[in-house]
Design an enzyme around this catalytic site. Structure first.
Site, PDB file in Angstrom:
ATOM      1  N   LYS A 157       0.692  -0.928  -0.066  1.00  0.00           N
ATOM      2  CA  LYS A 157       0.125   0.091   0.040  1.00  0.00           C
ATOM      3  C   LYS A 157       1.035   1.330   0.117  1.00  0.00           C
ATOM      4  CE  LYS A 157      -4.417  -0.964   0.301  1.00  0.00           C
ATOM      5  NZ  LYS A 157      -4.622  -2.532  -0.511  1.00  0.00           N
ATOM      6  N   LYS A 201      -3.640 -10.230  -8.671  1.00  0.00           N
ATOM      7  CA  LYS A 201      -5.092 -10.413  -8.205  1.00  0.00           C
ATOM      8  C   LYS A 201      -6.048  -9.608  -8.767  1.00  0.00           C
ATOM      9  CE  LYS A 201      -6.236  -8.443  -3.863  1.00  0.00           C
ATOM     10  NZ  LYS A 201      -7.075  -8.346  -3.105  1.00  0.00           N
ATOM     11  N   LYS A 236     -10.380  -4.216  -6.799  1.00  0.00           N
ATOM     12  CA  LYS A 236     -11.287  -3.068  -7.060  1.00  0.00           C
ATOM     13  C   LYS A 236     -10.327  -1.991  -7.597  1.00  0.00           C
ATOM     14  CE  LYS A 236     -13.597  -4.023  -3.503  1.00  0.00           C
ATOM     15  NZ  LYS A 236     -14.135  -3.711  -2.179  1.00  0.00           N
TER      16      LYS A 236
END
Ligand code: ADP
Length: 326
Positions: free
Chosen positions: A111, A191, A194
């Site tokens: 992140k 993966k 969103k």
């Protein structure tokens, strides 16, 4: 009855990864366990977001939960920020867990790399809040995708540490695995997520949209043959076909690949139909709930007040053990 907890961030509509990795597990467990399923809005605000769409995003996840078949007669549904005990417990648990361990987590590092200008305390704190989410309900099973395994490990470490310092209180939660614990992206690597544009198919996508999303997925020339590859665009299409197309269809296209006669246009067409077949009943149910917002509000209000009661019991026990109340 064993307790179960899982949450999905309020970052918009659910995609096939969320559905296969998390919701399928929730659907199975609501039949036999005492379950709480949550829209985790406090986790959603740790990465850049628009406050004016947060309420809508929370609603989208609730509607997807109900549409997918989560049944308020069989499980409790909550919105994380409406059960304030989550943050209260997270703070208490943070006092027994080392900062260095949180800084080393791969999810935190990812992140940080993704949002270099948005490295905040909440992001570092994420796994502690997630541990509190599950431990608040003394959850033993957590239906989440494989990407969450490092967070499950933190949860167990926190539970063990708390139990050893303050006395036996929490179970050590285990991940409940599904067949689709890792749904690959449509862009060829990583993966389905969103936050990666072009990587996902939403539960609300119609057949045309599914086809056009799959059409953009990378493949090869079709003349390679041999065993199907382990990674990359072609491997990912085969994974999706295995998850949605059934054995017969999967075997047919594997055979075509071996014999260098595979036609990806045909494979994508078949795959789109198979995915849509699974999604169609979900989309029909969603419409019913969309048209009945009052019912959805009632479901949430009843469920959330039940959740608060359970949460309060845990908080009482934790505060007594920590010497915060007599
Ligand atoms: P996203 O990564 O799309 O933002 P979340 O972080 O909100 O999704 O994850 C919600 C749940 O969905 C978690 O249990 C997570 O493990 C699961 N999940 C997300 N993406 C996938 C995927 N591609 N395959 C399997 N499970 C996934």
């Amino acid at each position: 009855m064993k307790r179960v907890y899982s949450g999905i961030r309020a970052t918009g509509r659910l995609h096939l990864g969320n559905y296969m990795g998390a919701v399928k597990g929730m659907l199975a467990l609501q039949e036999t366990h005492d379950c709480v399923f949550s829209v985790v809005d406090l986790h959603a605000i740790t990465t850049p977001y628009d406050p004016s769409s947060l309420q809508q995003n929370i609603r989208e996840v609730i509607l997807d939960f109900l549409a997918a078949g989560l049944d308020p007669q069989k499980c409790k549904l909550e919105i994380q920020s409406r059960v304030p005990q989550h943050t209260e417990l997270a703070y208490l648990l943070s006092t027994i867990y080392p900062v260095s361990r949180l800084e080393d987590l791969p999810t935190y590092k990812d992140k940080k790399a993704q949002y270099p200008k948005y490295i905040n305390m909440g992001l570092l704190y994420y796994p502690v809040l997630m541990a509190a989410d599950v431990l608040l309900y003394k959850g033993e099973l957590v239906p989440v995708g494989i990407d969450q395994e490092p967070h499950l490990e933190v949860m167990r470490e926190i539970a063990r540490k708390f139990n050893s310092v303050y006395g036996e209180t929490f179970p050590e939660p285990q991940r409940f695995k599904t067949e689709g614990e890792y749904v690959p992206s449509l862009v060829g690597s990583g993966k389905m997520s969103k936050t990666v544009e072009g990587s996902y198919i939403n539960l609300t996508d119609d057949l045309e949209t599914i086809k056009s999303r799959l059409a953009k997925a990378p493949t090869d020339s079709g003349a390679i043959g041999g065993n199907i590859p382990q990674e990359g665009g072609v491997a990912n299409l085969f994974t999706l076909l295995r998850l949605f197309g059934g054995k017969e269809m999967f075997t047919k296209f594997v055979q075509d690949y071996h014999e260098k006669k595979i036609r990806y246009v045909e494979m994508k067409e078949v795959l789109a139909e198979a995915i849509y077949k699974e999604l169609q009943p979900i989309q029909e149910r969603r419409k019913e709930f969309e048209q009945n917002p009052k019912l959805v509000d009632e479901i949430l209000n009843t469920s959330i007040s039940q959740c608060r009661q359970v949460a309060e019991e845990t908080m009482k026990e934790v505060k007594e053990k920590m010497g915060l109340v007599s």
